[in-house]
Scaffold this motif. Structure first.
Motif, PDB file in Angstrom:
ATOM      1  N   ALA A 172      32.748  46.061  42.188  1.00 15.24           N
ATOM      2  CA  ALA A 172      32.209  45.681  43.299  1.00 15.24           C
ATOM      3  C   ALA A 172      32.760  46.686  44.275  1.00 15.24           C
ATOM      4  O   ALA A 172      33.593  47.188  44.337  1.00 15.24           O
ATOM      5  CB  ALA A 172      32.475  43.809  43.413  1.00 15.24           C
ATOM      6  N   ASP A 173      31.776  46.690  46.009  1.00 15.17           N
ATOM      7  CA  ASP A 173      32.586  47.698  46.539  1.00 15.17           C
ATOM      8  C   ASP A 173      33.380  46.392  47.042  1.00 15.17           C
ATOM      9  O   ASP A 173      33.661  45.724  47.602  1.00 15.17           O
ATOM     10  CB  ASP A 173      31.266  47.907  48.289  1.00 15.17           C
ATOM     11  CG  ASP A 173      32.016  48.540  48.396  1.00 15.17           C
ATOM     12  OD1 ASP A 173      32.282  49.917  48.272  1.00 15.17           O
ATOM     13  OD2 ASP A 173      32.901  48.382  50.111  1.00 15.17           O
ATOM     14  N   PRO A 174      34.773  47.563  47.231  1.00 12.48           N
ATOM     15  CA  PRO A 174      36.391  46.762  48.144  1.00 12.48           C
ATOM     16  C   PRO A 174      36.241  46.606  49.722  1.00 12.48           C
ATOM     17  O   PRO A 174      36.509  45.179  50.015  1.00 12.48           O
ATOM     18  CB  PRO A 174      37.311  47.514  48.054  1.00 12.48           C
ATOM     19  CG  PRO A 174      36.442  49.082  47.555  1.00 12.48           C
ATOM     20  CD  PRO A 174      35.479  48.939  47.064  1.00 12.48           C
ATOM     21  N   THR A 233      30.768  55.131  46.704  1.00 10.04           N
ATOM     22  CA  THR A 233      29.601  55.222  46.110  1.00 10.04           C
ATOM     23  C   THR A 233      29.847  56.175  44.797  1.00 10.04           C
ATOM     24  O   THR A 233      28.903  56.282  43.722  1.00 10.04           O
ATOM     25  CB  THR A 233      28.698  56.293  46.417  1.00 10.04           C
ATOM     26  OG1 THR A 233      29.470  57.920  46.703  1.00 10.04           O
ATOM     27  CG2 THR A 233      28.350  55.703  48.462  1.00 10.04           C
ATOM     28  N   ASP A 234      30.681  55.789  43.897  1.00 11.44           N
ATOM     29  CA  ASP A 234      32.005  56.686  43.197  1.00 11.44           C
ATOM     30  C   ASP A 234      31.863  55.257  41.502  1.00 11.44           C
ATOM     31  O   ASP A 234      33.294  55.368  41.249  1.00 11.44           O
ATOM     32  CB  ASP A 234      32.212  57.217  43.302  1.00 11.44           C
ATOM     33  CG  ASP A 234      33.917  56.859  44.052  1.00 11.44           C
ATOM     34  OD1 ASP A 234      33.996  55.307  44.644  1.00 11.44           O
ATOM     35  OD2 ASP A 234      35.350  57.153  43.672  1.00 11.44           O
ATOM     36  N   GLY A 235      31.836  54.138  42.308  1.00  8.92           N
ATOM     37  CA  GLY A 235      32.389  53.101  41.072  1.00  8.92           C
ATOM     38  C   GLY A 235      31.986  53.291  39.452  1.00  8.92           C
ATOM     39  O   GLY A 235      33.064  53.029  39.034  1.00  8.92           O
ATOM     40  N   VAL A 272      33.122  42.558  32.635  1.00 10.04           N
ATOM     41  CA  VAL A 272      32.965  43.142  33.997  1.00 10.04           C
ATOM     42  C   VAL A 272      32.397  42.029  34.763  1.00 10.04           C
ATOM     43  O   VAL A 272      31.645  41.783  34.215  1.00 10.04           O
ATOM     44  CB  VAL A 272      32.109  44.481  34.301  1.00 10.04           C
ATOM     45  CG1 VAL A 272      30.937  44.705  33.510  1.00 10.04           C
ATOM     46  CG2 VAL A 272      32.103  44.862  35.513  1.00 10.04           C
ATOM     47  N   ALA A 273      32.880  42.012  35.953  1.00  5.91           N
ATOM     48  CA  ALA A 273      32.102  40.849  37.168  1.00  5.91           C
ATOM     49  C   ALA A 273      31.670  41.430  37.796  1.00  5.91           C
ATOM     50  O   ALA A 273      32.650  42.528  38.222  1.00  5.91           O
ATOM     51  CB  ALA A 273      33.097  39.808  37.252  1.00  5.91           C
ATOM     52  N   TYR A 274      30.947  41.113  38.835  1.00  5.08           N
ATOM     53  CA  TYR A 274      29.946  41.967  39.830  1.00  5.08           C
ATOM     54  C   TYR A 274      30.322  40.750  41.179  1.00  5.08           C
ATOM     55  O   TYR A 274      29.765  41.614  42.281  1.00  5.08           O
ATOM     56  CB  TYR A 274      28.900  41.768  39.643  1.00  5.08           C
ATOM     57  CG  TYR A 274      28.331  42.505  38.132  1.00  5.08           C
ATOM     58  CD1 TYR A 274      29.326  43.559  37.876  1.00  5.08           C
ATOM     59  CD2 TYR A 274      26.738  42.072  37.675  1.00  5.08           C
ATOM     60  CE1 TYR A 274      27.722  44.751  36.871  1.00  5.08           C
ATOM     61  CE2 TYR A 274      26.663  43.005  36.577  1.00  5.08           C
ATOM     62  CZ  TYR A 274      27.010  44.119  36.185  1.00  5.08           C
ATOM     63  OH  TYR A 274      26.895  45.364  34.635  1.00  5.08           O
ATOM     64  N   PHE A 275      30.549  40.120  41.537  1.00  2.00           N
ATOM     65  CA  PHE A 275      31.369  39.484  42.739  1.00  2.00           C
ATOM     66  C   PHE A 275      32.850  38.753  42.397  1.00  2.00           C
ATOM     67  O   PHE A 275      33.331  38.637  41.138  1.00  2.00           O
ATOM     68  CB  PHE A 275      30.331  38.468  43.056  1.00  2.00           C
ATOM     69  CG  PHE A 275      30.210  37.509  42.282  1.00  2.00           C
ATOM     70  CD1 PHE A 275      30.220  36.257  41.829  1.00  2.00           C
ATOM     71  CD2 PHE A 275      29.508  37.686  40.569  1.00  2.00           C
ATOM     72  CE1 PHE A 275      30.154  35.242  41.473  1.00  2.00           C
ATOM     73  CE2 PHE A 275      29.474  36.791  40.209  1.00  2.00           C
ATOM     74  CZ  PHE A 275      29.325  35.179  40.313  1.00  2.00           C
ATOM     75  N   PRO A 276      33.675  38.967  43.043  1.00  2.76           N
ATOM     76  CA  PRO A 276      35.172  37.675  43.059  1.00  2.76           C
ATOM     77  C   PRO A 276      35.054  36.627  42.337  1.00  2.76           C
ATOM     78  O   PRO A 276      35.845  35.953  42.162  1.00  2.76           O
ATOM     79  CB  PRO A 276      35.453  38.467  44.370  1.00  2.76           C
ATOM     80  CG  PRO A 276      34.594  39.068  44.949  1.00  2.76           C
ATOM     81  CD  PRO A 276      33.671  39.351  44.115  1.00  2.76           C
ATOM     82  N   THR A 277      34.592  35.929  43.095  1.00  2.00           N
ATOM     83  CA  THR A 277      34.156  34.119  43.327  1.00  2.00           C
ATOM     84  C   THR A 277      34.322  33.936  41.422  1.00  2.00           C
ATOM     85  O   THR A 277      34.057  33.137  40.974  1.00  2.00           O
ATOM     86  CB  THR A 277      33.721  33.602  43.937  1.00  2.00           C
ATOM     87  OG1 THR A 277      31.951  33.839  43.878  1.00  2.00           O
ATOM     88  CG2 THR A 277      33.703  34.177  45.160  1.00  2.00           C
ATOM     89  N   ASP A 287      45.272  40.481  36.963  1.00  2.00           N
ATOM     90  CA  ASP A 287      45.530  42.049  36.914  1.00  2.00           C
ATOM     91  C   ASP A 287      43.629  42.352  37.247  1.00  2.00           C
ATOM     92  O   ASP A 287      43.791  42.908  36.037  1.00  2.00           O
ATOM     93  CB  ASP A 287      46.178  42.765  36.258  1.00  2.00           C
ATOM     94  CG  ASP A 287      46.517  44.778  35.943  1.00  2.00           C
ATOM     95  OD1 ASP A 287      46.110  44.076  37.362  1.00  2.00           O
ATOM     96  OD2 ASP A 287      46.829  44.673  35.207  1.00  2.00           O
ATOM     97  N   VAL A 288      42.848  42.039  37.934  1.00  2.00           N
ATOM     98  CA  VAL A 288      41.897  43.061  38.008  1.00  2.00           C
ATOM     99  C   VAL A 288      41.699  44.093  38.468  1.00  2.00           C
ATOM    100  O   VAL A 288      42.457  44.941  39.585  1.00  2.00           O
ATOM    101  CB  VAL A 288      41.332  42.535  39.284  1.00  2.00           C
ATOM    102  CG1 VAL A 288      39.579  42.465  40.256  1.00  2.00           C
ATOM    103  CG2 VAL A 288      40.828  39.914  38.822  1.00  2.00           C
ATOM    104  N   VAL A 289      40.607  44.831  37.673  1.00  2.00           N
ATOM    105  CA  VAL A 289      41.218  46.799  38.512  1.00  2.00           C
ATOM    106  C   VAL A 289      39.065  46.126  38.644  1.00  2.00           C
ATOM    107  O   VAL A 289      38.285  46.768  38.269  1.00  2.00           O
ATOM    108  CB  VAL A 289      40.611  47.570  36.970  1.00  2.00           C
ATOM    109  CG1 VAL A 289      39.902  48.280  37.218  1.00  2.00           C
ATOM    110  CG2 VAL A 289      41.890  47.231  35.668  1.00  2.00           C
ATOM    111  N   GLN A 290      39.686  46.719  40.557  1.00  2.00           N
ATOM    112  CA  GLN A 290      38.185  47.142  41.397  1.00  2.00           C
ATOM    113  C   GLN A 290      37.987  48.600  41.230  1.00  2.00           C
ATOM    114  O   GLN A 290      38.230  49.555  41.616  1.00  2.00           O
ATOM    115  CB  GLN A 290      37.923  46.542  42.532  1.00  2.00           C
ATOM    116  CG  GLN A 290      36.763  45.898  43.338  1.00  2.00           C
ATOM    117  CD  GLN A 290      37.264  45.801  44.591  1.00  2.00           C
ATOM    118  OE1 GLN A 290      38.222  44.674  45.434  1.00  2.00           O
ATOM    119  NE2 GLN A 290      36.136  45.062  45.117  1.00  2.00           N
ATOM    120  N   THR A 291      37.101  48.626  40.877  1.00  2.00           N
ATOM    121  CA  THR A 291      36.258  49.948  40.520  1.00  2.00           C
ATOM    122  C   THR A 291      35.091  50.220  41.786  1.00  2.00           C
ATOM    123  O   THR A 291      35.118  51.518  41.718  1.00  2.00           O
ATOM    124  CB  THR A 291      35.344  50.299  39.211  1.00  2.00           C
ATOM    125  OG1 THR A 291      34.492  49.410  39.493  1.00  2.00           O
ATOM    126  CG2 THR A 291      36.200  49.667  37.372  1.00  2.00           C
TER     127      THR A 291
END
Length: 415
Positions: free
Chosen positions: A203-205, A392-394, A127-132, A217-221
């Motif tokens: 991370a928040d979309p 708030t549900d990530g 898991v990453a916390y930021f896209p870059t 194929d990134v899964v953004q939660t």
């Protein structure tokens, strides 16, 4: 289901894992965390067992900031080899009986976690916390120490190809030597091996979107945030009630050079703008510069309860602090120090919810100007408007995805 969460990094790396851990517990899973020993008290407070990983990260970070002029004792590849071995031993201790491993943090540590999961035949997720942090044609990679991005190259795909080569040069030997020692085959691309072809993005979309189309194929939660119900200390409540909302200043688990000078600059800048100041001690060891009653010093407090009661948040730009301030609808001034922090500073400015400070060392003039901009009605209004749209549900989303993929049973499984 039993899950091991591995985070080799600062509080900003560990705290989201605790949010995921508590969400998994709510679904009936058993959770363990493998992280630096600095966070033992934090994990005790949420009832999740900690398997300590390596020496104190705070000591290492403080030493790195205060001794920047001294040549390092070890090269980066040598430190990587030590980190791989140390992390592997900690993870092997913690992983027994687990059905899945979720890892984040420094690349060599995550590589060791994947090796341990591979040995047991259980699913591994990064898991990453930021896209870059993740490869994409829409943004360049981070520059690694001693490996600056080449000047004049603007094609992001070329930069990411070079990034893979650099990371193999820095970490490939350490990772593959260790894999050979434990009977695993070598990997050709350390970065892609650690990230996998389907990493998660916590991370928040809205704050931090993953641009499409992309190769991964990134899964953004959504961001992983743990609800905090702790009351504020009585002394802090009294300070807040005694006057207009203060300016909050804190750098989290991020040491800074010359903390006394930094503190004096921000206090004087806030006073010049007619504001009281709330200092957070943190790993920067900020301290009061005088005994005037318009400043107050706090330690560990509930930011979710606090940030909605301050005039602005001056901080380092960690993912968690940025997201919490954005959820509170309060203007931000981001003073980025390293890693993902320039990214978050840029996002705050782009979204119109605050100011990106130019450089890591604030002065009276720079903070005064930044406060003047951040506290304008337009930015205040935009910050309040955006707060209502942040998810708030990530952590709950991620826990459900993991539970569905691995299943509630005990024992090895495949995602």
């Amino acid at each position: 289901m039993r899950v091991l969460l591995m985070a080799y990094g600062s509080r900003g790396d560990v705290e989201p894992m605790l949010a995921l851990g508590t969400a998994l517990q709510a679904l009936g899973a058993e959770v363990r965390v493998c992280a630096p020993p600095d966070f033992a008290e934090l994990l005790d407070g949420v009832g999740i067992p900690l398997v300590p990983l390596g020496p104190s990260l705070r000591d290492m970070a403080t030493k790195a900031v205060t001794e920047t002029a001294k040549p390092p004792v070890e090269s980066l590849p040598e430190r990587a080899a030590r980190m791989v071995a140390t992390t592997y031993q900690a993870v092997v201790t913690a992983i027994e009986g687990c059905d899945a491993v979720v890892a984040t943090g420094l690349l060599p540590a995550a590589a060791a976690a994947r090796s341990a999961a591979e040995e047991l035949g259980i699913p591994y997720l990064f898991v990453a916390y930021f896209p870059t942090y993740l490869p994409s044609p829409h943004h360049p990679p981070l520059a690694w120490p001693g490996r600056p991005l080449p000047p004049g190259v603007t094609d992001n795909r070329v930069l990411w190809d070079q990034n893979a080569e650099h990371l193999n040069a820095l970490f490939g030997e350490a990772v593959n030597t260790h894999r050979s020692a434990i009977g695993l085959p070598p990997v050709d691309d350390v970065r892609d091996h650690v990230f996998t072809d389907r990493p998660w993005l916590a991370a928040d979309p809205l704050l931090s979107p993953w641009p499409q189309p992309a190769d991964l194929d990134v899964v953004q939660t959504g961001a992983w945030t743990r609800p905090d119900e702790r009351p504020l200390p009585a002394e802090l409540e009294a300070f807040l009630d005694a006057g207009e909302p203060p300016v909050y200043v804190g750098f989290g688990s991020m040491p800074v050079r010359d903390p006394h000078d930094v503190t004096r600059a921000v206090v004087e800048a806030a006073r010049a703008r007619g504001h009281r100041v709330l200092l957070s001690r943190g790993w920067a060891d900020l301290a009061l510069t005088d005994e005037d009653g318009d400043c107050f010093l706090v330690g560990e407090v509930n930011h979710q309860a606090l940030f909605g009661r301050v005039a602005a948040v001056v901080h380092h730009g960690g993912a968690g602090t940025t997201t919490t301030a954005a959820r509170a609808g309060v203007p931000q001034i981001v003073v980025p120090q390293m890693a993902d922090q320039p990214y978050w500073a840029g996002r705050v400015a782009e979204l119109g919810i605050g100011v990106s400070h130019d450089g890591p060392t604030p002065t009276f003039d720079s903070l005064s100007a930044a406060l003047g901009t951040a506290l304008t009605p337009d930015i205040r209004s935009r910050a309040r408007e955006l707060a209502a749209a942040i998810r708030t549900d990530g952590a709950a989303v991620a826990a459900k995805l993991l539970f569905d993929a691995v299943g509630p049973h005990t024992g090895p499984a495949s995602a």
